[in-house]
Design a protein around this motif. Structure first.
Motif, PDB file in Angstrom:
ATOM      1  N   SER A 183      29.559  -9.247   2.007  1.00 27.73           N
ATOM      2  CA  SER A 183      29.442  -7.930   1.373  1.00 27.73           C
ATOM      3  C   SER A 183      30.095  -6.854   2.234  1.00 27.73           C
ATOM      4  N   LYS A 184      30.502  -5.769   1.559  1.00 29.05           N
ATOM      5  CA  LYS A 184      31.113  -4.636   2.234  1.00 29.05           C
ATOM      6  C   LYS A 184      30.350  -3.376   1.850  1.00 29.05           C
ATOM      7  N   LEU A 185      29.907  -2.616   2.869  1.00 26.84           N
ATOM      8  CA  LEU A 185      29.152  -1.392   2.648  1.00 26.84           C
ATOM      9  C   LEU A 185      29.822  -0.251   3.405  1.00 26.84           C
ATOM     10  N   ALA A 186      29.990   0.883   2.739  1.00 31.66           N
ATOM     11  CA  ALA A 186      30.619   2.041   3.370  1.00 31.66           C
ATOM     12  C   ALA A 186      29.915   3.322   2.940  1.00 31.66           C
ATOM     13  N   ALA A 187      29.660   4.188   3.899  1.00 30.27           N
ATOM     14  CA  ALA A 187      29.013   5.463   3.609  1.00 30.27           C
ATOM     15  C   ALA A 187      29.660   6.555   4.443  1.00 30.27           C
ATOM     16  N   SER A 188      29.968   7.693   3.803  1.00 31.69           N
ATOM     17  CA  SER A 188      30.591   8.801   4.515  1.00 31.69           C
ATOM     18  C   SER A 188      29.667  10.016   4.631  1.00 31.69           C
ATOM     19  N   GLY A 189      28.517   9.971   3.982  1.00 33.01           N
ATOM     20  CA  GLY A 189      27.601  11.104   4.040  1.00 33.01           C
ATOM     21  C   GLY A 189      26.708  11.064   5.265  1.00 33.01           C
ATOM     22  N   TYR A 190      26.123  12.207   5.578  1.00 29.78           N
ATOM     23  CA  TYR A 190      25.208  12.293   6.720  1.00 29.78           C
ATOM     24  C   TYR A 190      23.910  11.532   6.447  1.00 29.78           C
TER      25      TYR A 190
END
Length: 206
Positions: free
Chosen positions: A91-98
């Motif tokens: 799986s691939k998980l990405a987050a750009s928020g604080y």
């Protein structure tokens, strides 16, 4: 099936294969159990869940929750305070928020966060974690994994045998040092958070 809703407080559910769900309103809830599903929500406080393989989930609103249990799933969130969880392998998980939280329990998972105060944890083997935001923390609970936390005031911990990377900055935010090490259980203890100070790995508070 294809489902789309633009109003507030919408709820969408699909159990068939190759489903596509999209919601732009606030407080939406999307669920798909079929293979190859695609779910997208742009409203705040959205909840997205997919149990089929190869699912793709994306949320741009704040406080969103994304969960996928199928293999090869992709989860992405750009809003602050988002929560992403994947239990399938690769799986691939990405987050750009604080203040985002990312968790993966499958093997060969990849997690990345660029927002401040993010928390990333992987319990599967051969996982790769990366964080660049301030005050972020990474946990490598699986084996044969690599974690890089190059954000200011970053910290990292993991199991014996894993590799870790940390960066140190001066008071103006300019980089002073980037250093890697393998957790050997002696110089670098396992299950213990570390940070860089004066170019050396030192234990950090939980």
């Amino acid at each position: 099936s294809q489902l789309a809703a633009s109003g507030y407080n919408s709820q969408l559910a699909a159990s068939g294969h190759n489903s596509q769900l999209a919601a732009s309103g606030y407080n939406s809830q999307l669920a798909a159990s079929g293979h190859n599903s695609k779910l997208a929500a742009s409203g705040d406080d959205s909840q997205l869940a997919a149990s089929g393989y190869n699912s793709q989930l994306a949320a741009s609103g704040y406080n969103s929750k994304l969960a996928a249990s199928g293999y090869n799933s992709k989860l992405a969130a750009s809003g602050d305070n988002s929560q992403l969880a994947a239990s399938g392998d690769d799986s691939k998980l990405a987050a750009s928020g604080y203040n985002s939280q990312l968790a993966a329990s499958g093997d060969n998972s990849k997690l990345a966060a660029s927002g401040y105060n993010s928390q990333l944890a992987a319990s599967g083997h051969n996982s790769k974690l990366a964080a660049s935001g301030y005050n972020s923390q990474l946990e490598l609970n699986g084996l044969k994994s690599v974690g890089a936390n190059i954000g200011v005031n970053g910290k990292i911990k993991g199991k014996k045998g894993n590799w870790i990377v940390l960066a140190e900055y001066n008071e103006n935010g300019c980089p002073l040092c980037v250093k890697s090490a393998q957790i050997d259980g002696e110089k670098i203890k396992e299950d213990t958070f570390y940070k860089l100070k004066n170019g050396e790995f030192v234990e950090a508070d939980e």
